[in-house]
Design a protein around this motif. Sequence first.
Motif, PDB file in Angstrom:
ATOM      1  N   THR A   1      20.912  25.624  10.437  1.00 14.50           N
ATOM      2  CA  THR A   1      21.659  26.022   9.255  1.00 14.50           C
ATOM      3  C   THR A   1      22.824  25.072   9.025  1.00 14.50           C
ATOM      4  O   THR A   1      23.684  24.925   9.903  1.00 14.50           O
ATOM      5  N   PRO A   2      22.921  24.429   7.871  1.00  9.89           N
ATOM      6  CA  PRO A   2      24.068  23.550   7.616  1.00  9.89           C
ATOM      7  C   PRO A   2      25.366  24.339   7.528  1.00  9.89           C
ATOM      8  O   PRO A   2      25.414  25.425   6.939  1.00  9.89           O
ATOM      9  N   HIS A   3      26.410  23.799   8.136  1.00 11.06           N
ATOM     10  CA  HIS A   3      27.707  24.467   8.148  1.00 11.06           C
ATOM     11  C   HIS A   3      28.798  23.461   8.450  1.00 11.06           C
ATOM     12  O   HIS A   3      28.531  22.281   8.703  1.00 11.06           O
ATOM     13  N   VAL A   4      30.039  23.929   8.454  1.00 10.85           N
ATOM     14  CA  VAL A   4      31.194  23.075   8.709  1.00 10.85           C
ATOM     15  C   VAL A   4      32.136  23.804   9.656  1.00 10.85           C
ATOM     16  O   VAL A   4      32.213  25.040   9.639  1.00 10.85           O
ATOM     17  N   HIS A   5      32.842  23.053  10.501  1.00  9.71           N
ATOM     18  CA  HIS A   5      33.919  23.601  11.319  1.00  9.71           C
ATOM     19  C   HIS A   5      35.248  23.175  10.716  1.00  9.71           C
ATOM     20  O   HIS A   5      35.405  22.029  10.263  1.00  9.71           O
ATOM     21  N   LEU A   6      36.211  24.076  10.724  1.00  8.51           N
ATOM     22  CA  LEU A   6      37.474  23.818  10.054  1.00  8.51           C
ATOM     23  C   LEU A   6      38.579  23.340  10.992  1.00  8.51           C
ATOM     24  O   LEU A   6      39.549  22.733  10.538  1.00  8.51           O
ATOM     25  N   ALA A   7      38.465  23.639  12.291  1.00  7.30           N
ATOM     26  CA  ALA A   7      39.524  23.258  13.220  1.00  7.30           C
ATOM     27  C   ALA A   7      39.001  22.567  14.473  1.00  7.30           C
ATOM     28  O   ALA A   7      39.809  22.097  15.271  1.00  7.30           O
ATOM     29  N   CYS A   8      37.700  22.500  14.669  1.00 13.48           N
ATOM     30  CA  CYS A   8      37.135  22.034  15.937  1.00 13.48           C
ATOM     31  C   CYS A   8      36.190  20.848  15.745  1.00 13.48           C
ATOM     32  O   CYS A   8      35.347  20.856  14.854  1.00 13.48           O
ATOM     33  N   SER A   9      36.348  19.855  16.621  1.00 11.30           N
ATOM     34  CA  SER A   9      35.358  18.787  16.710  1.00 11.30           C
ATOM     35  C   SER A   9      34.185  19.279  17.553  1.00 11.30           C
ATOM     36  O   SER A   9      34.326  20.194  18.366  1.00 11.30           O
ATOM     37  N   GLU A  10      33.015  18.658  17.357  1.00 13.19           N
ATOM     38  CA  GLU A  10      31.794  19.059  18.056  1.00 13.19           C
ATOM     39  C   GLU A  10      31.080  17.823  18.578  1.00 13.19           C
ATOM     40  O   GLU A  10      31.106  16.770  17.928  1.00 13.19           O
ATOM     41  N   ALA A  11      30.458  17.945  19.750  1.00 10.53           N
ATOM     42  CA  ALA A  11      29.718  16.822  20.327  1.00 10.53           C
ATOM     43  C   ALA A  11      28.352  17.299  20.801  1.00 10.53           C
ATOM     44  O   ALA A  11      28.201  18.424  21.285  1.00 10.53           O
TER      45      ALA A  11
END
Length: 259
Positions: free
Chosen positions: A34-44
Amino acid sequence: MVNAGAFTGLPGGVAVSRLCVYDWPAADGVRSGTPHVHLACSEAYVVTGGRGAVQTLTASGHQLTPLAPGTVAWFTPGTVHRLVNEDDLRITVLMQNSGLPEAGDAVLTLPPEYLADPEAYAAATTIPADAPEAERERVARARRDLALEGYRSLREGSGPEALAAFHRAAAALVRPRIEEWRQRWTRGALAAAEATGRHLDRLAAGDAAHLADAVVRAGLPSEQGRLGMCGWLDVYECDERARGTARPATPAPRTTGGL
């Protein structure tokens, strides 16, 4: 006994999970999460098996990053992302600010009318924990497909302006939760950084007493097979609540949440 000022979660206060990306075909024929966005967190992502890609959308435009075993890919807050499963894609996911993503630091790319109505958004994205497995999977696929509608509009829209409008709507949607997020950040990533500062101060003063507080911890997943946004998740509890050494993991019902 561990020093009360020590931080004993994973380095930097990150979160870790194992992810098997959904193999459900979407309307465009692509098997994806599911496409989404994080507003405060980086992801690896650390790719451990299979093959696929991550589609990303930022103010700079759309990008496709291939994923294969050994690849490490990461992105910062504001990056809309969609994981694509081409052949049994499996990933170890590292999330900044353990606790924030689990507390809602992710907004799906639903059409604008859902983002403007918190109740409609919740109804479209929540997977009922007590429903039969087939029903939970149906809801997970339905929310994925609805998010893809909004995602296509963003990709085909008026460039950075369309993305900026989505970012504003996402920020408004999560605003009531910011104080809760701040508390989680204080207990997690901030506490980890402050512990390093104390260690440096002690070492600079020739004081190595904190090294006597060393601990070793390990664990198996606390939950397996959770229906996340991108796929099936095995979840680890490695923050300040974790205790002792490895314990057996027990399969848990697939519920909402996760990456």
